[in-house]
Design an enzyme around this catalytic site. Structure first.
Site, mmCIF file in Angstrom:
data_model
loop_
_atom_site.group_PDB
_atom_site.id
_atom_site.type_symbol
_atom_site.label_atom_id
_atom_site.label_comp_id
_atom_site.label_asym_id
_atom_site.label_seq_id
_atom_site.Cartn_x
_atom_site.Cartn_y
_atom_site.Cartn_z
ATOM 1 N N ASP A 40 8.428 -5.894 -1.791
ATOM 2 C CA ASP A 40 9.118 -5.526 -0.556
ATOM 3 C C ASP A 40 9.131 -6.709 0.401
ATOM 4 O O ASP A 40 8.092 -7.135 0.892
ATOM 5 C CB ASP A 40 8.392 -4.348 0.112
ATOM 6 C CG ASP A 40 9.109 -3.894 1.370
ATOM 7 O OD1 ASP A 40 10.219 -3.349 1.247
ATOM 8 O OD2 ASP A 40 8.576 -4.118 2.478
ATOM 9 N N HIS A 57 17.159 -2.494 8.342
ATOM 10 C CA HIS A 57 15.719 -2.511 8.656
ATOM 11 C C HIS A 57 15.359 -1.525 9.786
ATOM 12 O O HIS A 57 14.354 -0.822 9.701
ATOM 13 C CB HIS A 57 15.299 -3.940 9.038
ATOM 14 C CG HIS A 57 13.840 -4.203 8.883
ATOM 15 N ND1 HIS A 57 13.323 -5.430 8.564
ATOM 16 C CD2 HIS A 57 12.753 -3.400 9.002
ATOM 17 C CE1 HIS A 57 12.008 -5.374 8.487
ATOM 18 N NE2 HIS A 57 11.642 -4.141 8.758
ATOM 19 N N LYS A 60 15.602 -6.397 3.471
ATOM 20 C CA LYS A 60 16.142 -5.655 4.624
ATOM 21 C C LYS A 60 16.785 -6.652 5.570
ATOM 22 O O LYS A 60 16.359 -7.810 5.610
ATOM 23 C CB LYS A 60 15.018 -4.930 5.382
ATOM 24 C CG LYS A 60 13.903 -4.418 4.517
ATOM 25 C CD LYS A 60 12.827 -3.695 5.304
ATOM 26 C CE LYS A 60 11.644 -3.362 4.425
ATOM 27 N NZ LYS A 60 10.750 -4.497 4.115
ATOM 28 N N TYR A 89 10.669 -10.947 7.916
ATOM 29 C CA TYR A 89 9.324 -11.420 7.535
ATOM 30 C C TYR A 89 9.313 -12.935 7.313
ATOM 31 O O TYR A 89 8.254 -13.518 7.120
ATOM 32 C CB TYR A 89 8.834 -10.747 6.248
ATOM 33 C CG TYR A 89 8.801 -9.234 6.252
ATOM 34 C CD1 TYR A 89 8.909 -8.507 7.429
ATOM 35 C CD2 TYR A 89 8.650 -8.523 5.061
ATOM 36 C CE1 TYR A 89 8.891 -7.128 7.414
ATOM 37 C CE2 TYR A 89 8.629 -7.140 5.046
ATOM 38 C CZ TYR A 89 8.756 -6.451 6.233
ATOM 39 O OH TYR A 89 8.736 -5.074 6.206
HETATM 40 N N1 LIG Z 1 10.212 -1.291 7.158
HETATM 41 C C1 LIG Z 1 9.410 -1.661 8.133
HETATM 42 O O1 LIG Z 1 9.776 -1.656 9.325
HETATM 43 C C2 LIG Z 1 8.010 -2.110 7.797
HETATM 44 C C3 LIG Z 1 7.062 -2.229 8.819
HETATM 45 C C4 LIG Z 1 5.760 -2.639 8.465
HETATM 46 C C5 LIG Z 1 5.447 -2.911 7.145
HETATM 47 N N2 LIG Z 1 6.411 -2.822 6.167
HETATM 48 C C6 LIG Z 1 6.117 -3.140 4.749
HETATM 49 O O2 LIG Z 1 5.016 -2.382 4.309
HETATM 50 C C7 LIG Z 1 4.000 -3.239 3.804
HETATM 51 C C8 LIG Z 1 2.623 -2.643 3.968
HETATM 52 O O3 LIG Z 1 2.368 -2.248 5.304
HETATM 53 P P1 LIG Z 1 1.228 -2.898 6.216
HETATM 54 O O4 LIG Z 1 1.022 -4.303 5.831
HETATM 55 O O5 LIG Z 1 1.597 -2.569 7.611
HETATM 56 O O6 LIG Z 1 -0.074 -2.019 5.914
HETATM 57 P P2 LIG Z 1 -0.973 -1.583 4.662
HETATM 58 O O7 LIG Z 1 -0.354 -1.971 3.390
HETATM 59 O O8 LIG Z 1 -1.308 -0.160 4.911
HETATM 60 O O9 LIG Z 1 -2.316 -2.406 4.884
HETATM 61 C C9 LIG Z 1 -2.439 -3.767 4.627
HETATM 62 C C10 LIG Z 1 -3.848 -4.204 5.048
HETATM 63 O O10 LIG Z 1 -4.819 -3.470 4.261
HETATM 64 C C11 LIG Z 1 -5.668 -4.374 3.574
HETATM 65 N N3 LIG Z 1 -5.888 -3.796 2.230
HETATM 66 C C12 LIG Z 1 -5.020 -3.780 1.192
HETATM 67 N N4 LIG Z 1 -5.550 -3.147 0.140
HETATM 68 C C13 LIG Z 1 -6.797 -2.753 0.505
HETATM 69 C C14 LIG Z 1 -7.827 -2.068 -0.168
HETATM 70 N N5 LIG Z 1 -7.691 -1.661 -1.436
HETATM 71 N N6 LIG Z 1 -8.984 -1.834 0.509
HETATM 72 C C15 LIG Z 1 -9.132 -2.255 1.781
HETATM 73 N N7 LIG Z 1 -8.182 -2.916 2.480
HETATM 74 C C16 LIG Z 1 -7.016 -3.170 1.841
HETATM 75 C C17 LIG Z 1 -4.924 -5.691 3.505
HETATM 76 O O11 LIG Z 1 -5.814 -6.786 3.507
HETATM 77 P P3 LIG Z 1 -5.827 -7.897 2.321
HETATM 78 O O12 LIG Z 1 -4.458 -8.521 2.281
HETATM 79 O O13 LIG Z 1 -6.890 -8.844 2.759
HETATM 80 O O14 LIG Z 1 -6.156 -7.159 1.061
HETATM 81 C C18 LIG Z 1 -4.127 -5.668 4.816
HETATM 82 O O15 LIG Z 1 -4.916 -6.119 5.887
HETATM 83 C C19 LIG Z 1 4.230 -4.551 4.567
HETATM 84 O O16 LIG Z 1 3.602 -5.635 3.952
HETATM 85 C C20 LIG Z 1 5.743 -4.606 4.545
HETATM 86 O O17 LIG Z 1 6.204 -5.062 3.262
HETATM 87 C C21 LIG Z 1 7.682 -2.388 6.486
#
Ligand SMILES: NC(=O)c1ccc[n+]([C@@H]2O[C@H](COP(=O)([O-])OP(=O)(O)OC[C@H]3O[C@@H](n4cnc5c(N)ncnc54)[C@H](OP(=O)(O)O)[C@@H]3O)[C@@H](O)[C@H]2O)c1
Length: 286
Positions: free
Chosen positions: A54, A118, A84, A59
């Protein structure tokens, strides 16, 4: 809806006009990684077996993601890439196409498997037109399917009234803020919900006693329980991790099942209060 999900690359089919596209339910989130860090993280994820990535214009990492895909040696048809685009491209097909071509150029890819509006940016008033353009562009070879992100039921309704059905709505969705009304509107329209921030950014969510109890009984980690909760209910989940070990942990959610009681216990964590990282699409966008 409970989906039987058992294989590592388990996916679901999304209808997109004439064709049917298969989308893996578990994908790697790539925000906020950029440059070499991002290319390395995507490369280790592909080695671990991820086949869904994704990315987004906003980004600033489409280039880094594309480099990892091309450098992996994996056949392009086996990797599902979602991107997006920003509000500046909302408008008629020429405009969306110009943004898409620039994105593909940055990524060094010939097509995206899924391309999303997006944010709706309702004050801008062009998201329905952008969806019309995406529907037209599907089938040109530049995108295999199209969808939306951060669309509330009212935004989705405006798109449906134009006779268009997005394949996917990617939204903020985690156990403590699962947005059931948005999920229900998606399901009623035949739109697949994809969960971003699926792990609540890896913070307090993973310490919730209800999740910890299930994890301990199943000898799994809290993150695995949360991701299994998403995919077992038929949602795409897009956890971000830069760490190879956590990437493997997050992908390994297809060899165990949650019981109906487990699913209900995680569902019960939902509160109507937006989590601190939630952004309201009527107030925020880019
Ligand atoms: N469409 C939109 O508007 C939108 C908005 C926000 C995000 N997104 C997408 O969604 C993706 C994910 O969302 P997010 O980054 O907000 O949050 P998330 O995936 O819920 O959380 C990521 C965080 O959790 C940690 N983590 C990952 N796996 C883990 C595990 N097994 N145990 C403990 N901690 C863990 C990661 O650290 P480490 O990297 O150190 O493992 C990172 O700090 C984004 O990367 C992006 O691609 C889309």
């Amino acid at each position: 809806m409970v989906t039987q999900v058992s294989a590592p690359l388990s996916g679901t089919n999304i209808p997109t006009g004439d064709a049917t596209v298969r989308i893996p339910l578990l994908g790697l989130g790539t925000w906020p990684m950029t440059g070499t860090e991002c290319t390395e993280a995507v490369s280790t994820a592909l080695e671990a077996g991820y086949r869904h990535l994704d990315t987004a214009e906003n980004y600033r990492n489409e280039d880094a993601v594309g480099r990892a895909v091309v450098g992996s040696g994996i056949d392009r048809s086996e990797v599902f890439v979602t991107s997006k685009f920003n509000r500046e491209w909302h408008g008629p097909a020429e405009s969306v196409r110009a943004g898409l071509e620039a994105a593909l150029e940055r990524a060094g890819l010939e097509y995206f498997d899924l391309y999303l509006v997006h944010w709706p940016n309702p004050e801008h008033g062009r998201y329905v037109q952008a969806c019309e353009a995406l529907a037209e562009l599907t089938g040109t070879g530049l995108i295999r399917s199209w969808g939306v992100s951060n669309f509330k039921p009212a935004h989705l309704q405006a798109v449906l009234e134009a006779g268009l059905v997005p394949a996917v709505n990617q939204i903020h969705c985690q156990p403590v803020f699962a947005q059931p009304a948005v999920q229900e509107a998606d399901a009623a329209a035949g739109v697949l919900t994809a969960a971003y921030t699926p792990l609540g950014r890896g913070r307090e969510l993973l310490e919730q006693p209800a999740i910890a109890r299930i994890a301990s009984r199943l000898d799994r980690t809290p993150a695995q329980v949360v991701l299994r909760w998403h995919v077992q209910q038929g949602r795409i989940a897009l956890p971000k991790s830069a760490d190879p070990q956590r990437q493997r942990e997050n992908l390994d959610v297809f060899s165990f099942e949650l019981t109906a009681e487990d699913l209900a216990a995680v569902d019960a964590l939902d509160s109507a209060t937006p989590s601190d990282t939630f952004l309201d699409a009527d107030e925020f966008g880019h």
